[in-house]
Design a protein around this motif. Structure first.
Motif, mmCIF file in Angstrom:
data_model
loop_
_atom_site.group_PDB
_atom_site.id
_atom_site.type_symbol
_atom_site.label_atom_id
_atom_site.label_comp_id
_atom_site.label_asym_id
_atom_site.label_seq_id
_atom_site.Cartn_x
_atom_site.Cartn_y
_atom_site.Cartn_z
ATOM 1 N N GLY A 10 -1.465 100.374 -48.976
ATOM 2 C CA GLY A 10 -2.468 99.949 -48.010
ATOM 3 C C GLY A 10 -2.833 98.487 -48.165
ATOM 4 N N ALA A 11 -2.874 98.016 -49.413
ATOM 5 C CA ALA A 11 -3.179 96.601 -49.647
ATOM 6 C C ALA A 11 -2.073 95.709 -49.099
ATOM 7 C CB ALA A 11 -3.370 96.347 -51.140
ATOM 8 N N ALA A 12 -0.815 96.093 -49.346
ATOM 9 C CA ALA A 12 0.304 95.319 -48.805
ATOM 10 C C ALA A 12 0.265 95.305 -47.289
ATOM 11 C CB ALA A 12 1.631 95.899 -49.303
ATOM 12 N N PHE A 13 -0.071 96.459 -46.720
ATOM 13 C CA PHE A 13 -0.210 96.542 -45.271
ATOM 14 C C PHE A 13 -1.319 95.609 -44.788
ATOM 15 C CE2 PHE A 13 -1.210 98.553 -41.209
ATOM 16 C CZ PHE A 13 0.053 98.897 -40.737
ATOM 17 N N GLY A 14 -2.421 95.567 -45.551
ATOM 18 C CA GLY A 14 -3.525 94.697 -45.169
ATOM 19 C C GLY A 14 -3.169 93.226 -45.240
ATOM 20 N N VAL A 15 -2.454 92.823 -46.297
ATOM 21 C CA VAL A 15 -2.021 91.427 -46.396
ATOM 22 C C VAL A 15 -1.107 91.086 -45.219
ATOM 23 C CG1 VAL A 15 -0.693 89.779 -47.760
ATOM 24 C CG2 VAL A 15 -2.250 91.346 -48.896
ATOM 25 N N GLY A 16 -0.231 92.023 -44.873
ATOM 26 C CA GLY A 16 0.649 91.789 -43.727
ATOM 27 C C GLY A 16 -0.124 91.577 -42.450
ATOM 28 N N PHE A 17 -1.260 92.279 -42.341
ATOM 29 C CA PHE A 17 -2.072 92.118 -41.135
ATOM 30 C C PHE A 17 -2.987 90.912 -41.191
ATOM 31 C CE2 PHE A 17 -2.071 95.013 -37.572
ATOM 32 C CZ PHE A 17 -1.029 95.865 -37.920
ATOM 33 N N ILE A 18 -3.090 90.291 -42.340
ATOM 34 C CA ILE A 18 -3.740 88.978 -42.380
ATOM 35 C C ILE A 18 -2.772 87.929 -41.858
ATOM 36 C CG2 ILE A 18 -4.711 87.193 -43.876
ATOM 37 C CD1 ILE A 18 -5.488 89.428 -45.821
ATOM 38 N N ILE A 19 -1.561 87.980 -42.388
ATOM 39 C CA ILE A 19 -0.582 86.933 -42.101
ATOM 40 C C ILE A 19 0.090 87.137 -40.747
ATOM 41 C CG2 ILE A 19 1.534 85.828 -42.928
ATOM 42 C CD1 ILE A 19 0.734 86.745 -45.762
ATOM 43 N N GLY A 20 0.536 88.385 -40.489
ATOM 44 C CA GLY A 20 1.333 88.643 -39.300
ATOM 45 C C GLY A 20 0.647 88.306 -37.989
ATOM 46 N N PRO A 21 -0.514 88.936 -37.684
ATOM 47 C CA PRO A 21 -1.164 88.630 -36.412
ATOM 48 C C PRO A 21 -1.571 87.166 -36.270
ATOM 49 C CG PRO A 21 -2.005 90.678 -37.318
ATOM 50 C CD PRO A 21 -1.163 90.044 -38.388
ATOM 51 N N ALA A 22 -1.969 86.537 -37.383
ATOM 52 C CA ALA A 22 -2.331 85.117 -37.307
ATOM 53 C C ALA A 22 -1.124 84.277 -36.897
ATOM 54 C CB ALA A 22 -2.878 84.649 -38.655
ATOM 55 N N ILE A 23 0.032 84.559 -37.514
ATOM 56 C CA ILE A 23 1.257 83.851 -37.131
ATOM 57 C C ILE A 23 1.625 84.180 -35.693
ATOM 58 C CG2 ILE A 23 3.732 83.608 -37.581
ATOM 59 C CD1 ILE A 23 3.147 84.162 -40.517
ATOM 60 N N GLY A 24 1.488 85.468 -35.331
ATOM 61 C CA GLY A 24 1.821 85.868 -33.968
ATOM 62 C C GLY A 24 0.957 85.175 -32.939
ATOM 63 N N GLY A 25 -0.337 85.034 -33.245
ATOM 64 C CA GLY A 25 -1.209 84.329 -32.319
ATOM 65 C C GLY A 25 -0.814 82.875 -32.140
ATOM 66 N N LEU A 26 -0.382 82.233 -33.239
ATOM 67 C CA LEU A 26 0.061 80.840 -33.152
ATOM 68 C C LEU A 26 1.393 80.719 -32.403
ATOM 69 C CD1 LEU A 26 -0.817 79.655 -36.777
ATOM 70 C CD2 LEU A 26 -2.061 79.138 -34.664
ATOM 71 N N LEU A 27 2.324 81.637 -32.713
ATOM 72 C CA LEU A 27 3.630 81.597 -32.048
ATOM 73 C C LEU A 27 3.539 81.942 -30.564
ATOM 74 C CD1 LEU A 27 5.940 83.278 -34.736
ATOM 75 C CD2 LEU A 27 5.827 80.853 -34.115
ATOM 76 N N ALA A 28 2.457 82.610 -30.166
ATOM 77 C CA ALA A 28 2.289 82.955 -28.756
ATOM 78 C C ALA A 28 2.280 81.714 -27.866
ATOM 79 C CB ALA A 28 1.004 83.756 -28.561
ATOM 80 N N ASP A 29 1.919 80.564 -28.439
ATOM 81 C CA ASP A 29 1.925 79.319 -27.656
ATOM 82 C C ASP A 29 3.332 78.938 -27.214
ATOM 83 O OD1 ASP A 29 -0.801 79.119 -27.969
ATOM 84 O OD2 ASP A 29 -0.688 77.780 -29.699
ATOM 85 N N PHE A 30 4.364 79.481 -27.912
ATOM 86 C CA PHE A 30 5.748 79.195 -27.557
ATOM 87 C C PHE A 30 6.345 80.254 -26.632
ATOM 88 C CE2 PHE A 30 4.896 77.214 -31.649
ATOM 89 C CZ PHE A 30 5.332 75.916 -31.434
ATOM 90 N N GLY A 31 5.510 81.183 -26.178
ATOM 91 C CA GLY A 31 5.972 82.223 -25.282
ATOM 92 C C GLY A 31 5.918 83.584 -25.943
ATOM 93 N N PRO A 32 5.886 84.666 -25.139
ATOM 94 C CA PRO A 32 5.723 86.012 -25.701
ATOM 95 C C PRO A 32 6.926 86.526 -26.473
ATOM 96 C CG PRO A 32 6.101 86.117 -23.331
ATOM 97 C CD PRO A 32 5.927 84.672 -23.662
ATOM 98 N N ARG A 33 8.076 85.836 -26.394
ATOM 99 C CA ARG A 33 9.261 86.302 -27.106
ATOM 100 C C ARG A 33 9.430 85.654 -28.485
ATOM 101 N NH1 ARG A 33 12.623 89.130 -23.558
ATOM 102 N NH2 ARG A 33 12.083 88.885 -21.368
ATOM 103 N N ALA A 34 8.791 84.527 -28.695
ATOM 104 C CA ALA A 34 8.956 83.821 -29.965
ATOM 105 C C ALA A 34 8.566 84.670 -31.180
ATOM 106 C CB ALA A 34 8.155 82.516 -29.936
ATOM 107 N N PRO A 35 7.471 85.435 -31.139
ATOM 108 C CA PRO A 35 7.140 86.259 -32.311
ATOM 109 C C PRO A 35 8.201 87.300 -32.650
ATOM 110 C CG PRO A 35 5.211 85.991 -30.909
ATOM 111 C CD PRO A 35 6.375 85.453 -30.144
ATOM 112 N N PHE A 36 8.930 87.803 -31.656
ATOM 113 C CA PHE A 36 9.969 88.788 -31.926
ATOM 114 C C PHE A 36 11.142 88.160 -32.687
ATOM 115 C CE2 PHE A 36 7.636 90.697 -28.440
ATOM 116 C CZ PHE A 36 7.582 92.026 -28.804
ATOM 117 N N VAL A 37 11.461 86.919 -32.355
ATOM 118 C CA VAL A 37 12.519 86.214 -33.083
ATOM 119 C C VAL A 37 12.110 86.039 -34.543
ATOM 120 C CG1 VAL A 37 13.827 84.074 -33.251
ATOM 121 C CG2 VAL A 37 13.302 85.031 -31.003
ATOM 122 N N ALA A 38 10.871 85.633 -34.758
ATOM 123 C CA ALA A 38 10.385 85.451 -36.129
ATOM 124 C C ALA A 38 10.409 86.775 -36.898
ATOM 125 C CB ALA A 38 8.973 84.877 -36.102
ATOM 126 N N ALA A 39 10.023 87.865 -36.236
ATOM 127 C CA ALA A 39 10.019 89.171 -36.895
ATOM 128 C C ALA A 39 11.432 89.615 -37.265
ATOM 129 C CB ALA A 39 9.366 90.207 -35.992
#
Length: 408
Positions: free
Chosen positions: A140-169
């Protein structure tokens, strides 16, 4: 912090990277669906619910199969194969030209997403039974850290279009697989392996040893109700936040990152100690009560700051997964841990089929009638039903945990 085996931090890192990849795409999913489907946000909510059903339907069948395969061939090969499949899935969704391709991607992700069963089995392989609940909390802690980093990165990458986060993933999942090829040891001893039988590779076969041990049915029922209630977050959060508060993808990403921060602080620093002190059964009561109350209050809030305040209250619900898993893992022997964890994942898949159908439709119907909190109201009732089942049927019937002898 001392781990029982060097495989533990490797598996936790794999869960972390996988969760980062999942979290990266969450903030842009509503935008991508509305773009490809040419629909409004309310319609996109329903479509997203159907996609989660596809994900869960494939995972329902894949979970016990992967769990039994890991009991036969070991955890390592199954984990690596799942990570490679995740990478291919995100790459496919990055170039998806229509909604149909997104549905195909969700089907592939459902098969690969059954990886949490083998990952939990690794922890059960190398951890004494009396310490497992605390170690499961680190997932659960690892999952929580992932949800600190992942959505924050996804929100930033959203500026490059809705497909950019999928490439990063996709890149992250591939790197995860390569790292496991290099560093992941096998944890299932040869003497604890057993033949693979298709007749066992389903949810009934996975839980058969539990029923032989007794006292498991009400525990599993309570967990099912909790899993169904907890689906309110992945099924509706991005849509509910956009509808209720008008949040942008970046704001949704930051809210999920805050949830992850609270989760990792609690799971890594407190859950294991709390369970060791008060026992798994009392921890279940606290966790389910906290979660149910949080859901009910969410249904009626009107301001963004109230959502962040409720995240703090909901932290104690992080006790549910490690306490439940710790209790169940002590009911089967070393040859059946993979099958058990696969069955748990399969049961979760049933909730992932029913939950999105129920909760996304509740959200959409509530919006139609001026009550966007309807999905959280339903989730609160389900969580309190789980709590009632534990109090009524489980508390006096499950053997108490053995005392922990040292910190994990």
């Amino acid at each position: 912090m001392r781990f029982e085996h060097r495989a533990v931090p490797i598996v936790l890192a794999a869960v972390l990277v996988d969760t980062i990849g999942f979290g990266i795409v969450m903030p842009v999913f509503p935008e991508l669906i509305t773009h490809l489907g040419a629909v409004d946000l309310e319609q996109a909510t329903r479509i997203a619910g159907y996609m989660l059903v596809v994900f869960a339907f494939t995972q329902f069948f894949a979970g016990p199969v992967l769990g039994n395969l890991s009991d036969r061939f070991g955890r390592r090969v199954v984990l690596i194969a799942s990570m490679l499949a995740f990478s291919a899935d995100y790459a496919l969704m990055a170039v998806a030209p229509t909604l149909a391709w997104l549905f195909l991607g969700r089907a592939i992700a459902g098969i690969a997403g059954a990886v949490y069963g083998p990952a939990s089995s690794v922890l059960a392989d190398v951890t004494p039974p009396e310490k497992r609940a605390g170690v499961f909390g680190f997932i659960g802690a690892a999952f929580g850290v992932g949800f600190i980093i992942g959505p924050a990165i996804g929100g930033l990458l959203a500026d490059f279009g809705p497909r950019a986060p999928f490439v990063a993933a996709a890149v992250l999942a591939l790197l995860n697989a390569l790292a496991m090829i290099v560093a992941m040891p096998e944890t299932l001893a040869p003497e604890n392996r057993r033949p693979f039988h298709l007749r066992d590779a389903h949810i009934v076969g996975a839980f058969r040893p539990l029923f032989a041990a007794g006292n498991a049915a009400p525990l599993l029922l309570a967990w099912f109700f909790w899993q169904l209630a907890h689906m309110v977050y992945p099924a509706t959060w991005a849509f509910w936040a956009a509808i209720r508060f008008g949040w942008s993808p970046a704001e949704i990403g930051w809210s999920l990152a805050f949830v992850g921060l609270i989760s990792v602080i609690f799971q890594a620093g407190l859950s294991g100690r709390i369970i060791a002190r008060i026992g798994e059964r009392r921890a279940l009561v606290i966790g389910l009560g906290s979660g149910g109350l949080t859901f009910l209050i969410f249904a009626f809030i009107t301001a963004s700051w109230q959502a962040y305040a409720l995240f703090l209250l909901s932290a104690c619900s992080g006790l549910v997964f490690p306490a439940m898993n710790g209790l169940l893992s002590r009911m089967v022997d070393a040859t059946r841990q993979g099958s058990l964890q696969g069955g748990i994942g399969s049961m979760g898949s049933v909730s992932q089929i029913l939950g999105p159908l129920l909760l996304t439709q509740a959200l959409a119907t509530g919006v139609d009638h001026g009550f966007p909190g309807a999905a959280f109201l339903v989730a609160g009732v389900l969580a309190l039903t789980a709590l009632g089942t534990i109090v009524w049927k489980v508390l006096d019937r499950v053997p108490p945990p053995e005392p922990a002898t040292a910190d994990v």
